[in-house]
Design a protein around this motif. Structure first.
Motif, mmCIF file in Angstrom:
data_model
loop_
_atom_site.group_PDB
_atom_site.id
_atom_site.type_symbol
_atom_site.label_atom_id
_atom_site.label_comp_id
_atom_site.label_asym_id
_atom_site.label_seq_id
_atom_site.Cartn_x
_atom_site.Cartn_y
_atom_site.Cartn_z
ATOM 1 N N UNK A 1 0.832 -1.198 0.000
ATOM 2 C CA UNK A 1 0.000 0.000 0.000
ATOM 3 C C UNK A 1 0.867 1.249 0.000
ATOM 4 N N UNK A 2 0.390 2.240 -0.679
ATOM 5 C CA UNK A 2 1.061 3.535 -0.726
ATOM 6 C C UNK A 2 0.106 4.582 -0.185
ATOM 7 N N UNK A 3 0.567 5.335 0.787
ATOM 8 C CA UNK A 3 -0.212 6.459 1.297
ATOM 9 C C UNK A 3 0.396 7.737 0.740
ATOM 10 N N UNK A 4 -0.464 8.587 0.242
ATOM 11 C CA UNK A 4 -0.029 9.849 -0.366
ATOM 12 C C UNK A 4 -0.652 11.026 0.385
ATOM 13 N N UNK A 5 0.171 11.983 0.709
ATOM 14 C CA UNK A 5 -0.313 13.165 1.426
ATOM 15 C C UNK A 5 0.196 14.412 0.719
ATOM 16 N N UNK A 6 -0.737 15.222 0.241
ATOM 17 C CA UNK A 6 -0.367 16.469 -0.414
ATOM 18 C C UNK A 6 -0.096 17.547 0.622
ATOM 19 N N UNK A 7 0.772 18.447 0.264
ATOM 20 C CA UNK A 7 1.020 19.601 1.126
ATOM 21 C C UNK A 7 -0.170 20.548 1.067
ATOM 22 N N UNK A 8 -0.201 21.457 2.004
ATOM 23 C CA UNK A 8 -1.290 22.430 2.009
ATOM 24 C C UNK A 8 -1.223 23.297 0.763
ATOM 25 N N UNK A 9 -2.376 23.551 0.179
ATOM 26 C CA UNK A 9 -2.442 24.442 -0.965
ATOM 27 C C UNK A 9 -2.452 25.868 -0.481
ATOM 28 N N UNK A 10 -3.464 26.589 -0.881
ATOM 29 C CA UNK A 10 -3.575 27.937 -0.370
ATOM 30 C C UNK A 10 -4.227 28.877 -1.344
ATOM 31 N N UNK A 11 -4.212 30.133 -0.951
ATOM 32 C CA UNK A 11 -4.799 31.206 -1.749
ATOM 33 C C UNK A 11 -3.672 32.018 -2.361
ATOM 34 N N UNK A 12 -3.722 32.223 -3.649
ATOM 35 C CA UNK A 12 -2.682 32.976 -4.339
ATOM 36 C C UNK A 12 -3.339 33.891 -5.363
ATOM 37 N N UNK A 13 -2.716 35.000 -5.624
ATOM 38 C CA UNK A 13 -3.243 35.932 -6.620
ATOM 39 C C UNK A 13 -2.914 35.455 -8.033
ATOM 40 N N UNK A 14 -3.746 35.845 -8.949
ATOM 41 C CA UNK A 14 -3.493 35.522 -10.346
ATOM 42 C C UNK A 14 -2.113 36.023 -10.748
ATOM 43 N N UNK A 15 -1.409 35.188 -11.492
ATOM 44 C CA UNK A 15 -0.049 35.525 -11.889
ATOM 45 C C UNK A 15 1.008 35.022 -10.932
ATOM 46 N N UNK A 16 0.570 34.568 -9.785
ATOM 47 C CA UNK A 16 1.505 34.100 -8.777
ATOM 48 C C UNK A 16 1.906 32.649 -8.978
ATOM 49 N N UNK A 17 2.686 32.148 -8.032
ATOM 50 C CA UNK A 17 3.209 30.784 -8.105
ATOM 51 C C UNK A 17 2.940 30.049 -6.803
ATOM 52 N N UNK A 18 2.916 28.738 -6.932
ATOM 53 C CA UNK A 18 2.713 27.889 -5.770
ATOM 54 C C UNK A 18 3.339 26.540 -6.088
ATOM 55 N N UNK A 19 3.966 25.927 -5.085
ATOM 56 C CA UNK A 19 4.495 24.583 -5.281
ATOM 57 C C UNK A 19 3.801 23.616 -4.335
ATOM 58 N N UNK A 79 6.859 13.800 -4.680
ATOM 59 C CA UNK A 79 6.593 14.362 -6.007
ATOM 60 C C UNK A 79 6.174 15.816 -5.825
ATOM 61 N N UNK A 80 6.513 16.636 -6.804
ATOM 62 C CA UNK A 80 6.226 18.060 -6.707
ATOM 63 C C UNK A 80 5.437 18.531 -7.927
ATOM 64 N N UNK A 81 4.718 19.625 -7.723
ATOM 65 C CA UNK A 81 4.063 20.304 -8.831
ATOM 66 C C UNK A 81 4.308 21.797 -8.656
ATOM 67 N N UNK A 82 5.154 22.337 -9.499
ATOM 68 C CA UNK A 82 5.421 23.769 -9.491
ATOM 69 C C UNK A 82 4.421 24.437 -10.420
ATOM 70 N N UNK A 83 3.665 25.366 -9.879
ATOM 71 C CA UNK A 83 2.628 26.040 -10.650
ATOM 72 C C UNK A 83 2.967 27.524 -10.757
ATOM 73 N N UNK A 84 3.180 27.984 -11.971
ATOM 74 C CA UNK A 84 3.504 29.378 -12.227
ATOM 75 C C UNK A 84 2.406 30.036 -13.066
ATOM 76 N N UNK A 85 2.424 31.334 -13.096
ATOM 77 C CA UNK A 85 1.454 32.103 -13.888
ATOM 78 C C UNK A 85 0.031 31.607 -13.635
ATOM 79 N N UNK A 86 -0.297 31.464 -12.376
ATOM 80 C CA UNK A 86 -1.590 30.904 -12.019
ATOM 81 C C UNK A 86 -2.739 31.798 -12.464
ATOM 82 N N UNK A 87 -3.832 31.140 -12.831
ATOM 83 C CA UNK A 87 -5.030 31.816 -13.304
ATOM 84 C C UNK A 87 -6.209 31.429 -12.413
#
Length: 122
Positions: A1-19, A79-87
């Motif tokens: 079995x594999x347990x997966x836990x994502x990090x906390x997301x959050x609130x970001x302004x348009x154009x911003x970034x989040x990982x 695993x990571x997800x880098x999100x740039x230029x968020x809309x």
């Protein structure tokens, strides 16, 4: 079995970034293809990105190409997800998932995290 836990997301302004990060436990993910998916309110869950076990050729959904980058660190079982230029349309619950086959559909992902909310304000 594999347990997966994502990090906390959050609130970001348009154009911003989040990982986002996804930490795995219970078993090494070094032989798994890892993916990110998202689900916006009232919409079906959609594919965001996937990365094979060796970090080779990655794939992305059309709506995030050129803005998001998936990566992995097998030594950290993460695993990571880098999100740039968020809309604002990127607002959704983001999920990481694991499968044994690269390129397969959502239904072939055996393990899923609980999801994390990402909200992009305009």
């Amino acid at each position: 079995q594999v347990q997966l836990v994502e990090s906390a997301g959050g609130l970001v302004q348009a154009g911003g970034s989040l990982r986002l990060s996804c930490a795995a436990s219970g078993r090494s993910i070094s032989t798994y293809t890892m993916g990110w998916f998202r689900q916006a309110p009232g919409k079906e869950r959609e594919f965001v990105a996937a990365i094979p076990w060796n970090g080779g050729i990655t794939t992305y959904g059309d709506s995030v190409k050129g803005r998001f980058t998936i990566s992995r660190d097998n030594a950290k079982n993460t695993v990571y997800l880098q999100m740039n230029s968020l809309k604002p349309e990127d607002t959704a619950v983001y999920y990481c998932a694991a499968t044994t086959r690269f390129g397969g559909p959502q239904s072939e992902y055996s393990y899923w995290g609980q999801g994390t909310q990402v909200t992009v304000s305009s």
